[in-house]
Design a protein around this motif. Structure first.
Motif, PDB file in Angstrom:
ATOM      1  N   SER A  10       0.832  -1.130  -0.014  1.00 46.11           N
ATOM      2  CA  SER A  10      -0.017   0.275   0.256  1.00 46.11           C
ATOM      3  C   SER A  10       0.639   1.354   0.549  1.00 46.11           C
TER       4      SER A  10
ATOM      5  N   GLY B 237       0.835   3.555  -3.093  1.00 45.56           N
ATOM      6  CA  GLY B 237       0.090   3.865  -3.655  1.00 45.56           C
ATOM      7  C   GLY B 237      -0.603   3.342  -4.953  1.00 45.56           C
TER       8      GLY B 237
ATOM      9  N   GLU C  60      -2.751   2.060  -5.417  1.00 44.04           N
ATOM     10  CA  GLU C  60      -4.983   1.341  -4.882  1.00 44.04           C
ATOM     11  C   GLU C  60      -5.392   2.448  -5.874  1.00 44.04           C
ATOM     12  N   ALA C  61      -4.738   3.700  -6.289  1.00 43.21           N
ATOM     13  CA  ALA C  61      -5.343   4.565  -7.517  1.00 43.21           C
ATOM     14  C   ALA C  61      -5.139   4.162  -8.127  1.00 43.21           C
TER      15      ALA C  61
ATOM     16  N   ILE D 167       3.297   5.603  -9.331  1.00 39.44           N
ATOM     17  CA  ILE D 167       2.864   5.195  -8.495  1.00 39.44           C
ATOM     18  C   ILE D 167       3.474   3.585  -9.403  1.00 39.44           C
TER      19      ILE D 167
ATOM     20  N   SER E 132       1.162  10.417 -10.497  1.00 39.03           N
ATOM     21  CA  SER E 132       0.213  10.699  -8.796  1.00 39.03           C
ATOM     22  C   SER E 132       0.054  11.996  -9.150  1.00 39.03           C
TER      23      SER E 132
ATOM     24  N   ALA F  60      -2.773  13.919  -5.393  1.00 36.31           N
ATOM     25  CA  ALA F  60      -4.068  14.786  -4.251  1.00 36.31           C
ATOM     26  C   ALA F  60      -4.299  12.925  -3.892  1.00 36.31           C
ATOM     27  N   GLY F  61      -3.598  11.910  -4.551  1.00 32.82           N
ATOM     28  CA  GLY F  61      -4.059  10.343  -4.199  1.00 32.82           C
ATOM     29  C   GLY F  61      -4.613   9.925  -5.338  1.00 32.82           C
ATOM     30  N   GLY F  62      -4.649  10.422  -6.264  1.00 32.37           N
ATOM     31  CA  GLY F  62      -5.382   9.950  -7.355  1.00 32.37           C
ATOM     32  C   GLY F  62      -4.338  10.005  -8.914  1.00 32.37           C
TER      33      GLY F  62
END
Lengths: 317, 616
Positions: free
Chosen positions: B267, B270, B272-273, B583, B602, B605-607
């Motif tokens: 994880s 990142g 999961e994005a 990522i 990336s 902002a997490g996306g």
């Protein structure tokens, strides 16, 4: 007409040189160079596969037959394809030589111009502080390994730990700006190292000319420094200068600069030649050797013609 | 020089002009992004080696393999995140249907997969990939004209393939055991069960090529991939390769759970994005080949590359805060991700058993003494010191030749064979009548360079400690790996120090290294030939994975340890390091290069960063 006859004679006289160079080089490649066979085999080869590859590489043929093929390739200028990549050798050279020339040329020109300039300064102030400083600096430049200079300059000028002004590596040249950007640090490294050797050489040449009787006489007659320098000193010093510069050209065109290309990630002929040497890629090596020999013959011819141009006493016979 | 005055020395002005010009010339710009790339999502990666050939039949190195498996399709590939590595269908629609006797594999191909557009095809339009292409691609390994390097994987295993080669490699002639049943169904018939077959079909060697392109480009095909993989090659030279996504590839939303996602260990990246998102997530891939460590590191830290295959070992102490687990120094941790990637392979050293000084001997008493000598050398070897000196101290030292990355690895196996025992080694020599006078000369072959010499010096020092005369342990360096390899293949060196990269995650791939019939010039460079071992190998080689097969594998491993034929082993650990904006969960293994299609950047902002220009 005289020039043409001379050129033809000189080129014909160069044939034995080319044959000698290629023969000795090929002898070394065949009997002392790396064996390419096992580079081209998988992890678990059979004796049959080994024999197949050796056959394809021509290793089973007698030496003279192989050399005969080399001469034929030389005449037709078709050296086949690289044994490593399959790329035609002529295409490989056409792709890499211009890069190496573009990489080396600024350093070569600046190194020699600055060498002459500093040699002149040192000779001009011979025995003085400037002379000592320049010669001392030259000795330092000659004493530091080119490799160390490259790494240090890369860190100082290109890395995020230093000034970060230029690319660390690569050769993505699409404009003059790109070119200047990529070539600057390699050029600085080249100049830094070459300057020591060049300055010492040019200083000794100029000092020798400055000590000649006709220069002393001219000075006694009150010839001003500029004409004295350009007409009497530099002109007569041109013969060794031309020799030095001209005979560096084949090295620049063919050998490139392996270290620069390797450390700056530049796809030039120096790296290609080095790879060919260590892997025994004979088609590439044969082409490089032959081209170097031919260039040497041409350079010899041009050098003689230039001698004649700068010194009328030289006869083209 | 009294005749020259400073006021009139304008003859030296060119010197000053040149100096000024030089200084002016230094005002070039720093790395400026190419304006043509503005708005593109560019991923830049560097490796320490350069691929030479991109023809699948020559994809022998991990550098070539990385480009081959990302520009071509293979029937199978590995799940992105699953560890241990697990196969999944790729060009194949599903895993193979295997007959009850294990001899017939039926493989159905996906429909609608197309080769990239290329002048090799009519109207330069790529055509559909069909089963005949797979047949052709595998046949090429048995055509000497292609200079194949992967034939050993299928040699003697596919019915009729060796006869086909013997008959002249005529592509118009069929191979009984390699047939296209219809346009999208392939049938492979085996001489005997080969449970690893599906694994071999995930290797770069098995990548599917179009015959038209091979015939059009000839030997230059090695530089011009024409595949159906996720990327197409835009440019390639000795310094760099550039790839762009293949717009006709069968891109599908990513299911990270189906790919084996483990939140506990993965994880941090990142990853999961990208779940549920449709790749490609990057518009351009630039792969730089940078051999020099300092140049590679400088370029990476500057941001030229955003991932490097592995942290240079020389920098481990300054960049890592901790090695167990791998943690970056705070200033680096703020910018980069890092992971520990244990090698799918190992390094080991072996005696050449053909040399009567160390190996087989017709006199049983001398043979027993030789065995004691080999065991003494094994005991002298300090794997921990080797690990600490050259592999960050992160390598996994293990007994035998079944490395930790394969499921058959036995963590409970005694570690005596990898534990240094100088006193035991000395005693063994004394008990068997060895002394400084009668110990045989040990010739250690290596390539040129500093690192191989350091390996040798360290090894020699250990031997000296057990009483081996220094002058009897000699180094012979060769100009190239090819030359050294030749010595091994021709059984000319008594001692072999080598590494092995797994072709597939099954211990059979390492156990075959000591199978008698694979002796030199084959992969069994030690020329070990133990009838019991050979019989067990032949028994296990046709078995599907099972506890029984694992038991046999481990028995073989123990035989090797007991015979002291090899000093083994250590699986190295690579430390991929990448900028936080990327990522990815990378793998530097030859069997792990399938992660490229999932790489994303990336958005901070997490996306993931979305394309700003029209998708290629």
């Amino acid at each position: 007409m005289e020039l043409l006859q001379f050129s033809v004679r000189k080129l014909i006289a160069g044939v034995p040189l080319v044959i000698g160079v290629t023969l000795i080089s090929f002898l070394l490649m065949v009997y002392f160079g790396p064996d390419k066979t096992f580079d081209l085999l998988g992890k678990n080869p059979t004796a049959e596969q080994i024999a197949e590859v050796r056959e394809q590489l021509g290793y089973n043929k007698p030496f003279l037959v192989r050399y005969g093929e080399y001469v034929r390739e030389l005449v037709t200028f078709n050296f086949g394809a690289s044994e490593s990549t399959g790329e035609p050798v002529t295409s490989l050279l056409a792709r890499t030589i211009p890069v190496s020339v573009a990489l080396a040329l600024p350093g070569f020109i600046l190194g020699n111009l600055l060498g002459v300039a500093l040699g002149l300064l040192a000779a001009y102030y011979r025995g003085g502080l400037a002379d000592k400083f320049i010669m001392g600096s030259a000795a330092i430049g000659m004493s530091i390994s080119f490799l160390i200079v490259i790494i240090a300059f890369q860190i100082i000028f290109s890395s995020s730990f230093g000034l970060n002004l230029f690319p660390v590596r690569g050769w993505d040249v699409n404009s003059i700006g790109d070119y200047v950007s990529y070539v600057t640090v390699p050029t600085l490294a080249t100049v830094f190292v070459a300057l020591g050797y060049n300055t010492r050489f040019y200083r000794s040449v100029i000092v020798e000319e400055m000590s000649r009787d006709h220069v002393r006489t001219a000075r006694a007659f009150g010839v001003p420094p500029a004409p004295l320098f350009y007409k009497l000193i530099l002109k007569n010093a041109l013969i060794p200068i031309i020799t030095r510069i001209m005979f560096s050209i084949p090295v620049i065109i063919i050998s490139g600069s392996l270290l620069l290309e390797q450390y700056f990630g530049i796809p030039g002929v120096g790296k290609a030649t080095y790879d060919a040497i260590v892997t025994g890629d004979q088609p590439v090596l044969k082409a490089v050797v032959a081209l170097t020999a031919i260039l040497l013959v041409i350079v010899q011819l041009l050098t003689d013609i230039l001698y004649r141009a700068v010194d009328p006493r030289v006869s083209l016979k | 020089m009294a005749g020259f005055s400073l006021r009139t020395n304008y003859c030296v002005w060119p010197a000053w002009v040149v100096l000024v010009l030089l200084l002016a010339g230094c005002g070039g710009g720093s790395d400026q992004p190419d304006p043509s790339l503005e708005g593109l999502r560019v991923y830049r990666h560097s490796t320490e080696g350069t691929p030479t050939s991109l023809d699948p039949v020559q994809a022998a190195t991990k550098y070539s393999n990385l480009l081959v498996i990302n520009t071509y399709d293979t029937l199978y590939s590995y799940r992105y995140l699953a560890r241990p590595y697990e196969l999944k269908p790729n060009l194949a629609a599903s895993l193979p249907e295997i007959s009850a006797d294990g001899l017939t594999y039926t493989i159905r191909l996906r429909k609608g997969v197309r080769f990239i557009d290329d002048p090799a095809f009519p109207n330069a339009e790529g055509r559909e990939v069909v089963a005949k292409d797979v047949v052709y691609s595998l046949q090429r390994h048995f055509d000497p004209a292609t200079r194949p390097q992967g034939a050993w994987l299928w040699q003697g295993k596919i019915v009729g393939i060796d006869d086909w080669k013997e008959a002249g490699s005529d592509y118009s002639q069929p191979v009984e055991g390699l047939r296209a049943l219809d346009s999208h169904t392939l049938q492979i018939k085996l001489v005997k069960p080969f449970p690893q077959l599906a694994y071999t079909l995930a290797q770069g060697y098995a990548a599917v090529v179009p015959r038209e392109a091979v015939e059009k480009y000839g030997r230059e095909f090695a530089l011009q991939p024409v595949g159906s993989g996720p990327f197409r090659l835009e440019s390639f030279d000795t310094a760099r390769a550039v790839l762009v996504p293949n717009p006709d590839y069968r891109w599908a939303p990513v299911d990270i759970y189906a790919e084996g996602y483990d939140p506990d260990t993965q994880s941090f990246s990142g990853i999961e994005a990208i779940h549920g998102q449709l790749p490609p997530f990057v518009d351009r891939f630039e792969l730089a080949f940078v051999q020099d460590t300092s140049a590679r590191w400088n370029s990476f830290t500057k941001g030229n590359e955003i991932q490097i295959a592995s942290l240079p070992v020389e920098l481990a102490d300054s960049v890592l805060q901790s090695k167990q687990p791998v943690v970056l120094q705070p200033e680096y941790a703020a910018r980069y991700h890092v992971k520990s990637d244990i090698e799918a392979g190992f390094v080991y050293q072996s005696f050449n058993m053909d040399f009567p000084e160390f190996g087989y001997h017709p006199d049983p008493i001398q043979a027993e003494r030789n065995h004691a000598l080999r065991c003494a050398v094994v005991k002298s070897f300090d794997w921990e010191a080797r690990n600490e000196s050259f592999y960050f101290g992160l390598g996994a030292v293990f007994p035998g030749i079944i490395p930790p990355v394969v499921p058959e690895f036995d963590p409970e196996l005694s570690r005596d064979s990898v534990t240094r025992d100088v006193a035991g080694a000395r005693q063994l020599l004394i008990d068997n009548g060895w002394n400084a006078d009668n110990l045989p000369e040990l010739l250690y072959g290596s390539t040129g360079g500093v690192r191989p010499r350091q390996f040798f010096e360290q090894f020699r020092a250990w031997l000296v400690e057990i009483g081996y005369p220094k002058k009897k342990v000699k180094l012979k360096q060769f100009a190239s790996f090819g030359d050294l390899n030749k010595q091994w293949r021709e059984s000319r060196l008594p001692y072999i120090a080598v590494g092995w990269g797994l072709d597939y995650p099954d211990a059979e791939n390492t156990l075959q290294l000591f199978y008698g019939p694979n002796a030199a010039p084959g992969s069994n460079s030690s020329n070990y030939n133990n009838p019991e071992y050979n019989a067990l190998y032949e028994q296990a080689a046709v078995m599907q994975p099972s506890p029984e097969r694992t038991r046999i594998y481990r028995r073989m491993n123990q035989i090797l340890i007991d015979d002291c034929v090899s000093i083994t082993g250590l699986s190295r650990t690579a430390i991929p390091i990448w900028h936080r904006e990327v990522i990815v969960y990378p793998s530097s293994q030859i069997i792990g290069g399938y992660y490229w299609p999932y790489i994303a950047l990336s958005d901070g902002a997490g996306g993931i960063r979305q394309a700003q220009t029209e998708s290629p």
